[in-house]
Write a protein that holds these residues in place. Structure first.
Motif, mmCIF file in Angstrom:
data_model
loop_
_atom_site.group_PDB
_atom_site.id
_atom_site.type_symbol
_atom_site.label_atom_id
_atom_site.label_comp_id
_atom_site.label_asym_id
_atom_site.label_seq_id
_atom_site.Cartn_x
_atom_site.Cartn_y
_atom_site.Cartn_z
ATOM 1 N N LYS A 1 0.824 -1.201 0.000
ATOM 2 C CA LYS A 1 0.000 0.000 0.000
ATOM 3 C C LYS A 1 0.865 1.261 0.000
ATOM 4 O O LYS A 1 1.718 1.447 0.866
ATOM 5 N N LEU A 2 0.599 2.108 -0.999
ATOM 6 C CA LEU A 2 1.249 3.408 -1.107
ATOM 7 C C LEU A 2 0.206 4.469 -0.772
ATOM 8 O O LEU A 2 -0.894 4.441 -1.329
ATOM 9 N N HIS B 1 -1.640 9.470 -2.154
ATOM 10 C CA HIS B 1 -1.530 9.893 -3.552
ATOM 11 C C HIS B 1 -2.921 10.102 -4.151
ATOM 12 O O HIS B 1 -3.169 9.758 -5.292
ATOM 13 N N CYS C 1 -3.341 3.323 -4.572
ATOM 14 C CA CYS C 1 -2.106 3.115 -5.318
ATOM 15 C C CYS C 1 -1.341 1.964 -4.671
ATOM 16 O O CYS C 1 -1.244 1.867 -3.445
ATOM 17 N N ASP D 1 3.778 6.051 -7.382
ATOM 18 C CA ASP D 1 3.531 7.358 -6.768
ATOM 19 C C ASP D 1 3.095 7.227 -5.309
ATOM 20 O O ASP D 1 2.189 6.438 -4.997
ATOM 21 N N PHE D 2 3.695 8.019 -4.440
ATOM 22 C CA PHE D 2 3.353 7.967 -3.022
ATOM 23 C C PHE D 2 3.787 9.249 -2.327
ATOM 24 O O PHE D 2 4.652 9.981 -2.812
ATOM 25 N N LYS D 3 3.192 9.476 -1.178
ATOM 26 C CA LYS D 3 3.697 10.458 -0.209
ATOM 27 C C LYS D 3 4.232 9.731 1.013
ATOM 28 O O LYS D 3 5.232 10.111 1.594
ATOM 29 N N ARG D 4 3.532 8.654 1.378
ATOM 30 C CA ARG D 4 3.999 7.775 2.453
ATOM 31 C C ARG D 4 3.852 6.327 2.002
ATOM 32 O O ARG D 4 3.013 6.009 1.159
ATOM 33 N N ILE D 5 4.645 5.450 2.588
ATOM 34 C CA ILE D 5 4.536 4.021 2.343
ATOM 35 C C ILE D 5 4.050 3.360 3.630
ATOM 36 O O ILE D 5 4.588 3.616 4.716
ATOM 37 N N GLN E 1 1.171 15.383 -2.924
ATOM 38 C CA GLN E 1 0.897 13.964 -3.178
ATOM 39 C C GLN E 1 2.115 13.191 -3.683
ATOM 40 O O GLN E 1 1.979 12.060 -4.125
ATOM 41 N N HIS E 2 3.294 13.800 -3.613
ATOM 42 C CA HIS E 2 4.516 13.139 -4.062
ATOM 43 C C HIS E 2 5.645 13.396 -3.062
ATOM 44 O O HIS E 2 5.848 14.539 -2.639
#
Length: 263
Positions: free
Chosen positions: A156-157, A160, A164, A179-183, A210-211
């Motif tokens: 899970k990313l 975004h 995603c 694409d992610f802001k947090r993992i 969002q990035h």
């Protein structure tokens, strides 16, 4: 397992040069700054995958002489990751077989809504001469599935703006982050071996809502601890040489057509 990764396209949604910003911060004399949108070819143990189908897919597959695909994995439904999907009809024609596609629930819903004509009709999943034929499979975060013996775990990313997913191959042999802001913290539990290669997106070095920016991306690379990491999904704010000069030894900037061998 042996294999290879091909960065079919290393650019973010606008590509480089873009219509609005042109070359931006990128040196136009460096061919590695010419970027089509992001898709990735993955070959592990003789099994071949596409991750996403960007709008430049046709040219990318021709340029890299890729004609066989066993499965397509989708990260999310933004146009720059999805809207080259119609080119998969040619893969159907070459193989004369249907093609399996995998995506999260919301992404698959978007695929069916926008490109319903590509989805195989029940009982007609081998009719590929005149009719495109994709077989949909919905996947869930942290739930493993297998394609011809290759284990894949979606991760899970977060943040975004829509669902995603990233993908972990064979417990970490190759890790693909989109694409992610947090993992999600749960993602790190799926990586039980040191990755040979980690793919990470860097749209701009300073980051956006969002990035993730460069500092955040490098922090996550340190946590994954790969042998090698490649940055992709770069916008015109990210010059190849400038970003390269700020990276640790095991991290490099990707470019269109880049090949990496998994030993």
């Amino acid at each position: 397992m042996s294999g290879r990764i091909v960065v079919l396209g290393a650019g973010a949604a606008p590509g480089v040069p873009s219509l609005s910003l042109g070359w931006g911060n990128c040196d136009q004399k460096n061919p590695k700054n010419i970027r089509t949108r992001t898709s990735t070819y993955v070959e592990i143990g003789g099994v071949s995958f596409l991750i996403d189908t960007d709008p430049n897919l046709r040219e990318q597959l021709i340029a890299n002489n890729i004609r066989r695909i066993d499965a397509v994995l989708y990260t999310h439904s933004h146009a720059d990751h999805l809207h080259g999907i119609d080119d998969l009809r040619e893969i159907n024609r070459i193989s004369r077989q249907s093609l399996d596609i995998y995506a999260g629930k919301e992404t698959m819903k978007a695929i069916k809504n926008r490109f319903n004509y590509l989805i195989a009709s029940p009982g007609h999943d081998k009719n590929v001469v005149r009719t495109p034929s994709l077989i949909p499979h919905v996947v869930k975060g942290n739930r493993p599935f297998y394609v011809k013996g290759v284990k894949i775990v979606p991760i899970k990313l977060l943040q975004h703006c829509q669902e995603c997913l990233g993908y972990v191959f064979n417990d970490g042999e190759y890790v693909h982050v989109a694409d992610f802001k947090r993992i999600a913290e749960s993602a790190f539990k799926t990586v039980v071996r040191r990755p040979k290669l980690l793919m990470m997106p860097l749209t701009t070095p300073f980051g956006q809502i969002q990035h993730a920016g460069l500092d955040e991306v490098l922090g996550y690379i340190e946590r994954f601890n790969p042998q090698k990491a490649v940055l992709n999904h770069l916008a015109s704010e990210s010059d190849y040489e400038e970003i390269s000069s700020a990276l640790p030894e095991n991290v490099c900037v990707g470019y269109d057509g880049m090949n990496v061998t998994l030993d």
